[in-house]
Design an enzyme around this catalytic site. Structure first.
Site, PDB file in Angstrom:
ATOM      1  N   GLU A  95     119.838  38.607  79.485  1.00 13.45           N
ATOM      2  CA  GLU A  95     121.098  38.245  80.108  1.00 13.45           C
ATOM      3  C   GLU A  95     120.954  38.260  81.631  1.00 13.45           C
ATOM      4  O   GLU A  95     121.454  37.389  82.330  1.00 13.45           O
ATOM      5  CB  GLU A  95     122.150  39.271  79.667  1.00 13.45           C
ATOM      6  CG  GLU A  95     123.562  38.909  79.980  1.00 13.45           C
ATOM      7  CD  GLU A  95     124.480  40.091  79.727  1.00 13.45           C
ATOM      8  OE1 GLU A  95     125.142  40.095  78.698  1.00 13.45           O
ATOM      9  OE2 GLU A  95     124.512  41.022  80.546  1.00 13.45           O
ATOM     10  N   ASN A 152     104.003  17.058  58.085  1.00 15.34           N
ATOM     11  CA  ASN A 152     103.067  15.969  57.841  1.00 15.34           C
ATOM     12  C   ASN A 152     103.292  14.821  58.813  1.00 15.34           C
ATOM     13  O   ASN A 152     102.342  14.235  59.328  1.00 15.34           O
ATOM     14  CB  ASN A 152     103.245  15.434  56.423  1.00 15.34           C
ATOM     15  CG  ASN A 152     102.229  16.026  55.487  1.00 15.34           C
ATOM     16  OD1 ASN A 152     101.278  16.657  55.938  1.00 15.34           O
ATOM     17  ND2 ASN A 152     102.418  15.836  54.201  1.00 15.34           N
ATOM     18  N   HIS A 198     124.997  37.840  75.672  1.00 19.76           N
ATOM     19  CA  HIS A 198     126.013  38.827  76.011  1.00 19.76           C
ATOM     20  C   HIS A 198     126.678  39.368  74.740  1.00 19.76           C
ATOM     21  O   HIS A 198     126.891  40.568  74.588  1.00 19.76           O
ATOM     22  CB  HIS A 198     127.045  38.171  76.920  1.00 19.76           C
ATOM     23  CG  HIS A 198     128.053  39.133  77.453  1.00 19.76           C
ATOM     24  ND1 HIS A 198     127.778  39.987  78.496  1.00 19.76           N
ATOM     25  CD2 HIS A 198     129.336  39.390  77.089  1.00 19.76           C
ATOM     26  CE1 HIS A 198     128.841  40.722  78.752  1.00 19.76           C
ATOM     27  NE2 HIS A 198     129.802  40.384  77.904  1.00 19.76           N
TER      28      HIS A 198
END
Lengths: 683, 142
Positions: free
Chosen positions: A69, A413, A47
């Site tokens: 929204e 990793n 919003h």
């Protein structure tokens, strides 16, 4: 378009903040499932962006957030349920918003969001229908209050039935009809709960189905059914024996949350109410600390000016000394000395404070990881729980920026190579979900960042073999390495333990780059692993990159600075005691053979031979490595303000930056890792 | 291209040649400073100087254009330009004046043995030809 450059910065800052909030919320929605607080925050962020982007004229961004929204609104009204697909769509949305943000930053043409918008629209349409249909069909789950009563009665050994009644379409007075059904049901037992609640319903137009929970004794469901079915206007009746749907402890927690949500609900109404919902948070924040936003550049300028002040102060001190020598003692001289001392104290604490201003919580960096780990785990079909501790640990903002890349590499990793596949984990008796844990903490004058996983660990024997196969070391050398040194092989250039390079964490860089990056920051990285249990990387960093204590040395008429943190000891060496090993000079100090180099030669300067036989040598150390560096002269140590050489000069081997000395001259600051590398080819 | 001719340029000399830089690109012109060498750097980067508390790199146009070694004199100047948010000094033998050109020709492929890509054009004055430097190209790092 009007000139909005002034607002643009504010807008971008706000956008960045909202994007971070959104990412956090979507991740938490995915992790904890749908909770209306999260959806509400997400809604508020969308919003806010919608409003500000509309004001700024970024229509693409406005449209996208508007549509999002709308979908979020449906979610919070429970017209739609969270799903994995929806989470992915949300991430897609967020990524697009980031794209838009990028284009705005670079003042490029904004990409067209219509594809994502369409996807959002498709979702809102398809799902309203399906959710409504599902609601109808399933007879629906019971609300929590009903569940609780149900649980109580079943707990007391009673039989509870759910009676679902559908009224005919043309039923004229639904409420009255329902009351009659209610009365007839009460003849069979106790009505625990019913929906809709007749006392609360004003308008009966929308009522189609009514539900009761009835506790009875010795009544067959069929009897109940027949009793109701015989009544007027009843379209259908269903009677089911009930079981509570959730274990008790869990529901208690859910109930609590539900209550919280109920408190939040008024906030949905609109602008003013939304603000009211914001309030508790705001007051919490203002209680914590008051802050202002400062442009980084301004802060850098202050630091630069301060750096000059430090330099001038040193010059003043030197000038006073010279005056003192020339004119001897006088009261004015004394005063001057006092003023100078006071100034230096003031500048010192000013500097300390400005450096503190540059400190940021490492949280800023941490916030990037959850999304990354999520995406990576999903791609690899792994189940990973990312835990982060110590986000409030503060360090210099430049450090936070710089340490990001190596950390990302380590985390990737850990997920990619560390954590095993779920089946594999199960086989070895571990929980399917692997844990990657990141922590940060202060320790003395350092920041310690740890990245660890509970994965398969690293087999040092494999490392040894691989290192020999790749020609990094010889088989004899490999056999001589102790566990820790063997483990550190992983940091050698061109070394990778992954038997197959995956496209996600391959990225063409190895652990040697991580090490180089960390060391360039004046940090140290260490590794600890146990096969089958996990791997732990520990990074130690200085608190700040802006200032350091350095040892000033002279070689070939140039002044260089060695970071004090790397200086192990200073000795004088008789050049005649130098030995040669494989054509390179070494010195023997307390039974340790240490490689020996002339600083001049390292940088290709000529060395003036002769003079005194005993030359000053600085022994520097990093991890278990030592290097003896011969110089012409030692000038003592002092605090130096570190400045980079800038991106135009770029990275220079063996040099990490420069500083301006008291006399206005520039001295280069040496970088230990680079020197070690230069001295030995490979470290 | 009306108005191009009216643009002002800083005209300076390196060796026998005359070059120009658009005045808008020139931050300042300073006298020769003490240069701190940076070892292991690109050959044309002479080192760094202290410009009022800022450390900025200086490059040698002579080195870049493969001319003879720099010889610094009283006339030697450092033209400080902005390049990608950094200040960079360019060492020149002498600075002549601020000038305008009545005509600017497109650069040939090579200008006296120097890559034509370094120039945006060749400016014509009454008496000479001035190579107008394309700063971004000159400072481009490979």
């Amino acid at each position: 378009m009007f000139d909005n450059s002034e607002f643009r910065q504010v807008f971008l800052e706000e956008l960045e903040e909202q994007i971070m909030t959104m990412e956090e919320e979507i991740l938490s929605l995915e992790k904890q499932g749908s909770h209306s607080e999260g959806i509400q925050r997400l809604f508020r962020a969308a919003h806010t962006i919608k409003g500000s982007s509309a004001a700024m004229g970024y229509m693409e961004l406005k449209q996208l957030t508007h549509e999002w929204e709308h979908l979020l609104d449906m979610l919070r009204n429970e017209e739609l349920a969270m799903s994995r697909e929806l989470t992915n769509l949300f991430f897609q949305c967020l990524d697009f918003i980031k794209d838009l943000q990028n284009s705005i930053i670079h003042e490029e043409l904004l990409p067209d969001p219509s594809a994502v918008i369409k996807e959002l629209e498709r979702f809102s349409k398809a799902n309203t229908e399906s959710v409504a249909a599902a609601k109808e069909a399933a007879g629906d789950a019971l609300p929590e209050e009903a569940e609780q009563v149900l649980r109580e009665f079943i707990h007391n050994g009673q039989t509870v039935y759910r009676v679902t009644v559908k009224l005919t379409e043309d039923c004229m007075m639904k409420l009255a009809r329902i009351s009659i059904i209610d009365i007839s049901l009460r003849a069979f037992g106790e009505v625990l709960w019913n929906e809709p609640n007749m006392k609360l319903v004003q308008d009966d137009q929308d009522i189609h189905a009514v539900r009761w929970l009835i506790a009875t004794q010795e009544v067959e469901p069929l009897v109940l059914e027949q009793a109701v079915a015989g009544l007027m206007d009843v379209h259908s009746v269903r009677v089911e024996a009930m079981q509570p749907s959730q274990p008790e402890a869990e529901t208690a927690a859910a109930l609590e949350q539900e209550q919280d949500n109920a408190d939040m609900l008024p906030g949905f109404a609109g602008g003013a109410a939304e603000e009211a919902a914001d309030k508790p948070q705001q007051s919490k924040a203002s209680m914590k600390q008051q802050t202002i936003r400062v442009n980084v550049e301004r802060l850098e300028n202050v630091l630069d000016l301060l750096g000059e002040l430090v330099i001038d102060q040193t010059r003043l001190k030197q000038a006073i000394q010279t005056l003192h020598q020339a004119h001897g003692y006088s009261e004015t001289m004394d005063d001057l000395g006092e003023i100078s001392d006071h100034l230096s104290r003031l500048i010192g604490s000013l500097q300390e404070n400005v450096l503190k201003v540059r400190m940021l919580p490492i949280e800023q960096l941490f916030s990037r990881f959850p999304r990354m780990v999520r995406d990576l785990a999903q791609t690899l079909n792994k189940n990973v729980d990312l835990q982060m501790v110590g986000g409030d640990t503060e360090l210099d903002r430049t450090l936070i920026e710089e340490v990001g890349d190596p950390m990302i590499h380590l985390i990737r990793n850990a997920v990619d190579h560390g954590i095993e596949m779920p089946e594999e984990r199960q086989k070895s008796g571990k929980p399917e979900q692997g844990i990657v844990r990141i922590s940060a903490a202060h320790e003395d004058n350092q920041v310690v960042v740890v990245v660890e996983d509970d994965g398969g660990g690293i087999d040092t024997n494999k490392l040894r073999k691989s290192a020999v196969a790749k020609g990094v070391i010889t088989a004899e050398e490999a056999a001589l390495l102790d566990e820790h040194k063997a483990l550190r092989l992983i940091f050698h250039p061109g070394f990778s333990t992954a038997s197959q390079l995956s496209d996600v964490s391959g990225r063409g860089v190895g652990m040697d780059i991580v090490r180089t990056d960390i060391e360039r920051l004046g940090g140290i990285i260490d590794i600890d692993t146990t096969v089958g249990v996990g791997t732990k990387f520990t990074i130690r960093l200085p608190l700040t990159l802006a200032i350091t204590t350095g040892l000033l040395v002279k070689a070939s008429d140039q002044t260089f600075i060695l970071p004090m943190s790397a200086v192990v000891e200073i000795i004088r060496v008789d050049t005649s005691t130098l030995k040669m090993i494989k054509g390179s000079p070494v010195i023997k100090i307390r039974n340790q053979i240490v490689p020996f180099v002339w600083l001049h030669e390292m940088f290709g300067y000529s060395r003036t031979e002769g003079g005194s036989e005993k030359i000053p040598v600085v022994m520097i150390g990093r991890a278990e490595q030592r290097l003896a560096i011969a110089v012409d002269q030692l000038l003592g140590n002092q605090e130096v303000v570190i400045k980079t050489l800038g991106s135009y000069v770029g990275k220079v081997d063996g040099i990490s930056g420069a500083t301006i000395l008291g006399n206005g001259r520039i001295a280069l600051i040496l970088e230990i890792g680079g020197l070690m590398k230069k001295a030995s080819g490979i470290s | 291209m009306q108005g191009v001719e009216q643009m002002q340029y800083v005209q300076f000399g390196v060796g026998e040649e005359s070059y120009g830089i658009r005045i808008a690109e020139v931050h300042e012109i300073i006298r020769m400073q003490e240069i701190t060498e940076i070892p292991n750097c690109q050959f044309y980067v002479k080192g760094v100087i202290n410009l009022r508390g800022k450390i900025i790199p200086v490059i040698s146009l002579r080195a870049l254009f493969s001319l003879d070694e720099d010889v610094y004199s009283k006339a030697t100047r450092i033209v400080v330009v902005h390049h990608q948010e950094e200040s960079i000094g360019i060492i020149v033998d002498r600075v002549h004046k601020v000038t305008t050109f009545h005509d600017i020709q497109p650069p040939p492929e090579r200008v006296g043995g120097i890559n034509g890509a370094y120039f945006t054009g060749i400016g014509l004055t009454e008496s000479e030809l001035v190579g107008i430097l394309k700063i971004d190209e000159v400072l481009l790092r490979d």
